[in-house]
Design a protein around this motif. Structure first.
Motif, short mmCIF file in Angstrom:
data_model
loop_
_atom_site.label_atom_id
_atom_site.label_comp_id
_atom_site.label_asym_id
_atom_site.label_seq_id
_atom_site.Cartn_x
_atom_site.Cartn_y
_atom_site.Cartn_z
N GLN A 159 0.83 -1.21 0.00
CA GLN A 159 0.00 0.00 0.00
C GLN A 159 0.86 1.26 0.00
N TRP A 160 1.98 1.21 0.75
CA TRP A 160 2.89 2.36 0.74
C TRP A 160 3.52 2.53 -0.65
N ALA A 161 3.89 1.43 -1.28
CA ALA A 161 4.48 1.51 -2.62
C ALA A 161 3.49 2.13 -3.60
N GLU A 162 2.24 1.74 -3.49
CA GLU A 162 1.19 2.30 -4.36
C GLU A 162 1.00 3.79 -4.07
N LEU A 163 1.04 4.15 -2.80
CA LEU A 163 0.89 5.55 -2.41
C LEU A 163 2.03 6.39 -2.99
N PHE A 164 3.27 5.90 -2.88
CA PHE A 164 4.41 6.65 -3.42
C PHE A 164 4.35 6.73 -4.94
N ALA A 165 3.86 5.70 -5.59
CA ALA A 165 3.71 5.74 -7.05
C ALA A 165 2.68 6.80 -7.44
N ARG A 166 1.59 6.89 -6.69
CA ARG A 166 0.58 7.93 -6.96
C ARG A 166 1.16 9.32 -6.75
N PHE A 167 1.99 9.45 -5.72
CA PHE A 167 2.62 10.75 -5.47
C PHE A 167 3.52 11.16 -6.64
N GLU A 168 4.33 10.22 -7.12
CA GLU A 168 5.25 10.52 -8.22
C GLU A 168 4.48 10.92 -9.48
N GLN A 169 3.30 10.37 -9.69
CA GLN A 169 2.49 10.69 -10.86
C GLN A 169 1.71 11.99 -10.69
N PHE B 89 4.95 10.41 5.96
CA PHE B 89 5.26 10.21 4.54
C PHE B 89 6.77 10.10 4.35
N TYR B 90 7.53 11.08 4.87
CA TYR B 90 8.99 11.06 4.73
C TYR B 90 9.61 9.88 5.47
N ARG B 91 9.08 9.56 6.64
CA ARG B 91 9.62 8.42 7.41
C ARG B 91 9.46 7.13 6.63
N GLN B 92 8.25 6.88 6.14
CA GLN B 92 7.98 5.64 5.41
C GLN B 92 8.77 5.59 4.10
N ARG B 93 8.90 6.71 3.45
CA ARG B 93 9.65 6.76 2.19
C ARG B 93 11.12 6.45 2.45
N GLY B 94 11.66 7.01 3.53
CA GLY B 94 13.06 6.74 3.89
C GLY B 94 13.28 5.29 4.29
N LEU B 95 12.32 4.70 5.01
CA LEU B 95 12.44 3.30 5.42
C LEU B 95 12.43 2.36 4.22
N ARG B 96 11.80 2.76 3.16
CA ARG B 96 11.70 1.91 1.97
C ARG B 96 12.76 2.22 0.92
N GLY B 97 13.76 3.02 1.32
CA GLY B 97 14.87 3.30 0.41
C GLY B 97 14.58 4.36 -0.63
N GLY B 98 13.47 5.04 -0.50
CA GLY B 98 13.15 6.10 -1.44
C GLY B 98 13.83 7.40 -1.05
N SER B 99 13.84 8.31 -1.96
CA SER B 99 14.40 9.63 -1.69
C SER B 99 13.52 10.34 -0.68
N VAL B 100 14.15 10.97 0.30
CA VAL B 100 13.38 11.72 1.28
C VAL B 100 13.27 13.18 0.89
N CYS B 101 13.76 13.54 -0.28
CA CYS B 101 13.67 14.92 -0.74
C CYS B 101 12.34 15.13 -1.45
N ALA B 102 11.90 16.36 -1.42
CA ALA B 102 10.69 16.71 -2.16
C ALA B 102 10.98 16.69 -3.65
N LYS B 103 9.94 16.61 -4.46
CA LYS B 103 10.11 16.66 -5.90
C LYS B 103 10.70 18.00 -6.29
N PRO B 104 11.54 18.03 -7.32
CA PRO B 104 12.08 19.31 -7.75
C PRO B 104 10.97 20.20 -8.28
N PRO B 105 11.16 21.51 -8.15
CA PRO B 105 10.12 22.40 -8.65
C PRO B 105 9.94 22.29 -10.15
#
Length: 102
Positions: free
Chosen positions: A16-26, A45-61
């Motif tokens: 579910q977190w992977a799906e959530l992060f995919a929706r965020f990226e889109q 959001f940032y905690r879970q993203r960091g735990l799953r090896g994702g970037s903890v930075c916001a999307k570039p403008p």
């Protein structure tokens, strides 16, 4: 005793977190806007993203519609004379580049 104004915590599976992060990226949303829409905290959001090896930075403008290069044509006077040239470029935040020739 439960507090009537608090939203109950929702436990999400790794899928579910992977799906959530995919929706965020889109999405074209900022992290805070996306989290508000999904009813999750930005910190989680940032905690879970960091735990799953994702970037903890916001999307570039998003890129602005300003041109990267402005062609000013030929610089110089006819007949080989070197005309005076003065160029000021405002780089923002109070920084100005000032070039003078002649």
């Amino acid at each position: 005793m439960s507090h009537p104004t608090l939203t109950p915590r929702k436990h999400r599976s790794p899928g579910q977190w992977a799906e959530l992060f995919a929706r965020f990226e889109q999405s074209a949303l900022s992290v805070s806007a996306f989290c508000a829409r999904e009813s999750i905290s930005v910190a989680n959001f940032y905690r879970q993203r960091g735990l799953r090896g994702g970037s903890v930075c916001a999307k570039p403008p998003a890129p602005q519609s300003q041109p990267g290069f402005v062609d000013l044509g030929m610089i110089g006077a006819a007949g080989g004379e070197r005309a005076r040239l003065e160029l000021k470029i405002d780089l923002g935040e109070g920084l100005v580049l000032h070039l003078v020739r002649g």
